[in-house]
Scaffold this active site. Sequence first.
Site, PDB file in Angstrom:
ATOM      1  CD  GLU A  35      -2.643  -1.286   2.531  1.00 10.71           C
ATOM      2  OE1 GLU A  35      -3.653  -0.383   2.817  1.00 10.71           O
ATOM      3  OE2 GLU A  35      -2.285  -2.132   3.397  1.00 10.71           O
ATOM      4  NE  ARG A 261       4.341  -7.903  11.421  1.00  9.82           N
ATOM      5  CZ  ARG A 261       3.647  -6.798  11.297  1.00  9.82           C
ATOM      6  NH1 ARG A 261       2.494  -6.748  11.281  1.00  9.82           N
ATOM      7  NH2 ARG A 261       4.202  -5.563  10.934  1.00  9.82           N
ATOM      8  CE  LYS A 271       3.094   0.460   5.258  1.00  5.46           C
ATOM      9  NZ  LYS A 271       2.603   0.538   4.091  1.00  5.46           N
TER      10      LYS A 271
END
Length: 554
Positions: A35, A261, A271
């Site tokens: 994104e 992750r 983020k």
Amino acid sequence: MAETDIRPTNFIRQIIDKDLQAGLHKQIHTRFPPEPNGYLHIGHAKSICLNFGIAQDYQGTCNLRFDDTNPDKEDIDYVNSIKNDVHWLGFEWEGDARYSSNYFDQLHAYATELIEKGLAYVDFSTQEAMREMRGTLTQPGQNSPYRDTSVEQNLEEFSKMTAGEYAEGQCVLRAKIDMTSAFMCMRDPVIYRVKFAHHHQTGDKWCVYPMYDFTHCISDAIEGITHSLCTLEFQDNRRLYDWVIDNIDIQSQPRQYEFSRLNLEFTVLSKRKLIQLVEEEHVSGWDDPRMPTIAGLRRRGYTADSVREFCKRIGVTKMDNMVEMGMLEACIRDDLNENANRAMAVLSPVKVVIENYPEDQVEQLSAANHPNDESKGTRSIPFTQEVLIEADDFREQANKKFKRLVLGKEVRLRNAYVIKAERVEKNEEGEVTTIFCSYDPDTLGKDPADGRKVKGVIHWVSASKALPAEIRLYDRLFTTPNPAAEENFVDCINPDSLVVKNGWVEPSLLEAEINQTVQFERTGYFCKDKDSTESKLVFNRTVGLRDTWAKIGD
């Protein structure tokens, strides 16, 4: 084949091997779908290396696709930084960069198809009411009063949404799935919302935008992705992705596989938290060398090879774990020890006057750029009567373990002569300001002729020829290994994560390129920063010569 060239294996590659053997696919097609709402971090590097690495090893293709469904938080600067990071890591995507916004017309058509099939409806409930009706992990949700609206009316309302006749938040389009599902993501999720925002790719064409979960799986299908690789937090969402693909008229059916992750000690990889660090100015920006962003690592002096090697060492599994920061630092040490040129710099200087050396003489000494690689050549270092050494490299008195300069004893200056400390000069506080020495002129590049042993070697720079430099000593951003687990993670910011010193470096470093990393001998690895000018160089510490934090933890 060298050991380091052996193709890594993991459960994803094993799945791909079986799929190919079974004839399910002729060519592997992956994608990296960030994104564009922030800079990429080291966790994204793991995903980049996985997706692009698989495409390379299986002679397949990998797309770079921006999942750009939220124009409020996206920016073309983020798009450009992401492209730059992928290229820097050494990868090329298939064709042009893609955008989910390329498929907005198709996505809108698929949403309309769901309405026509009675599988989507426009809901005018408030956000608070929708939240209450959604239920909890232990209680089922309740149907919205708009859930049984007719297909014809839903088509009309969605058309009005698209035409901009409803305000933001006034209504949404929801998938009609199961409000009693044990999986929250299946309780009639929102798939379209009204948003009057300028989009960096489509401009002002749209005032309705699809949600990420609706867009992601359809984009994969449109692009013919064979293996959709996501982190474990998207595991439950796979049910929604499969439902969407199963209920629209589309041929391709990508399979999603989840891996753990990256969790890295002494940093945060959320983020949202990284944005907070930037916006609250705890750091100087996304590329602050203390940030775990790829841009920050690059500015700090990390190489693409070292980041790829780190991703290879940590592997790909389904098990969550916390990776030691020391592993990342070991990768860059290994790389730079082998590849970085050497140079000399003094960070905390004290002056040395060599009294029996000619006062006006400037001697150009030759030094190897790398002790183990003759192909890197040599450089010239000016030697003068007055030189600067590290203050810690001198003591008036010391035991035999101290192998540096001691009053009345000898030490070798790196690449130069043997000197002997004769006397010192101090200031009013009793601090040594000048060390007066003598030198043995017959010791350049060789041991003393009379056979005496000089064990210590220290680095130095010429007092008159060295260049001033701002030395930024970067350290770990947080004092605790898992700052994300703390109540307020910014309270754990390390106050010593940046210490600035005004030092001196040898003149050859004026020619160093921006982002070039060198070893300051006996000190650590340092990278020439973009803030450097001809009148004042700036160097960022990449990593020390050894892991000092490991000692602290003992």
